[in-house]
Design an enzyme around this catalytic site. Structure first.
Site, PDB file in Angstrom:
ATOM      1  N   CYS A   1       7.184  31.879 -35.599  1.00 39.69           N
ATOM      2  CA  CYS A   1       7.308  31.271 -34.198  1.00 39.69           C
ATOM      3  C   CYS A   1       8.683  31.158 -33.675  1.00 39.69           C
ATOM      4  O   CYS A   1       8.790  30.836 -32.480  1.00 39.69           O
ATOM      5  CB  CYS A   1       6.957  29.840 -34.514  1.00 39.69           C
ATOM      6  SG  CYS A   1       4.954  29.651 -34.725  1.00 39.69           S
TER       7      CYS A   1
ATOM      8  N   ASP B   1      -3.070  31.307 -31.780  1.00 43.85           N
ATOM      9  CA  ASP B   1      -1.780  31.734 -32.340  1.00 43.85           C
ATOM     10  C   ASP B   1      -1.385  32.968 -33.228  1.00 43.85           C
ATOM     11  O   ASP B   1      -1.990  33.191 -34.079  1.00 43.85           O
ATOM     12  CB  ASP B   1      -1.427  30.555 -32.961  1.00 43.85           C
ATOM     13  CG  ASP B   1       0.024  30.029 -32.869  1.00 43.85           C
ATOM     14  OD1 ASP B   1       0.857  31.010 -32.924  1.00 43.85           O
ATOM     15  OD2 ASP B   1       0.310  28.774 -32.899  1.00 43.85           O
TER      16      ASP B   1
END
Length: 346
Positions: A16, A67
């Site tokens: 991330c 995601d």
């Protein structure tokens, strides 16, 4: 025998840490315009919540999220497993149970073998199996760097839907995983990470946030989000803004992965730390550098950030412990009364 390639060397930012900075994302969303006001859409992107929520009209709510990111692990199976756990977290953070997932794969086919890509997908499938859902298909493209993640569909009863914008003054704040994932993954990318610290990192990143699916049953749990690329401060600020509140964080209570100070001292600072601080530091009181870097550290598959009434504290801790992600009490929410929105007690 030819040495296997290190996947983290093929990515510009691990996990991330490759997310677009909060301030830039705000500009993108502003340029994109608002939603269409669909009456069944309960949660869109207005509060930066973890998943979209669509009212099915029968007391059930459909949850949808996607995601994906670049490699945070050198082993392809580990990369896939971590990316899958990270994507599933969005459903758990809304109080939901995942139903199924489809894979999202970008792969530099001229540089990395199809067999390695298959191991990435196998890692994702293993986590879906652990969550009790099928990996039902997906989509792939030829891309300049490896990318993997999931689009996940889930559901939750409407009265159990959890949001990041419904906290109340006086709520306690809980965090269910230690911080430092971005710092340790940067150390891995630079070849500095000790084997025992990689094992601790991997175990944390692959652990499902399934506690979220039970928190909606607790009357005193008012708001939940998961902590990912914007760091603890960024996701706490989203919760505070959405709820119109301020927060006080107890720095000594923050759990950290082993080795964080060691790797900070070695210069393993993710670029996302500075991007995050530049985006929202004006809403936070002044911080000593070490504290600032840890609290802005981009997390991958991070823990749940929970806002709950004091009388619900023991139940929150019980549920989190049973799920294998113990909840640390890290602060409280209060009425916004001028000054920085988030204060950190040393």
């Amino acid at each position: 025998m030819e040495e296997a390639p290190r996947l983290t060397q093929f990515s510009h930012g691990a996990g991330c840490g490759c997310k677009i900075a909060p301030a830039v994302l705000d500009s993108i969303l502003a340029a994109a315009g608002g939603g269409d006001g669909h009456p069944a859409l309960l949660v869109g992107n207005d509060t930066r919540d973890d998943a979209a929520a669509y009212d099915l009209g029968d007391g059930q709510v459909l949850l949808s999220t996607a995601d994906f990111f670049t490699p945070i692990a050198d082993d392809p199976f580990d990369f896939g497993a971590i990316a899958a756990a990270n994507a599933l977290s969005d459903i758990y953070a809304m109080g939901g149970e995942p139903l199924m997932a489809i894979a999202l794969l970008g792969w530099p086919t001229a540089r990395l073998s199809a067999e390695l890509a298959g191991r990435v997908v196998a890692g994702g499938r293993s986590i879906c199996r652990e969550a009790g859902i099928p990996l039902a298909g997906g989509h792939s493209i030829d891309a300049p760097e490896p990318i993997f993640g999931l689009a996940v569909t889930g559901r939750v009863a409407r009265e159990r839907l959890l949001r990041n914008s419904t906290a109340r003054a006086g709520d306690l704040l809980f965090l269910t995983k230690p911080l430092g994932a971005g710092i340790l993954s940067t150390a891995l990318k630079r070849g500095l990470l000790a084997a025992e610290h990689w094992q601790a990192l991997r175990d944390s990143l692959c652990r499902l946030n399934r506690a979220g699916a039970r928190l909606g049953d607790v009357a005193g749990v008012h708001a939940v989000t998961d902590v990912t690329g914007f760091g603890l401060l960024g996701h706490l600020l989203e919760l505070c803004r959405g709820s119109g509140l301020a927060a006080e964080v107890d720095w000594p209570a923050i759990p950290l992965l082993p080795g964080v100070d060691q790797y900070l001292a070695a210069g393993a600072v993710p670029g996302g730390c500075e991007r995050n601080w530049a985006s929202y530091g004006g809403e936070v009181d002044s911080l000593e550098e070490r504290v600032r870097l840890v609290l802005c550290d981009p997390q991958t598959s991070g823990g749940l950030l929970i806002a709950a009434a004091p009388e619900a504290a023991s139940r929150v801790e019980e549920i989190a412990a049973a799920a294998g992600t113990p909840a640390a009490r890290i602060g409280r929410l209060e009425v916004l009364s001028g000054g920085p929105r988030v204060r950190v007690r040393p």
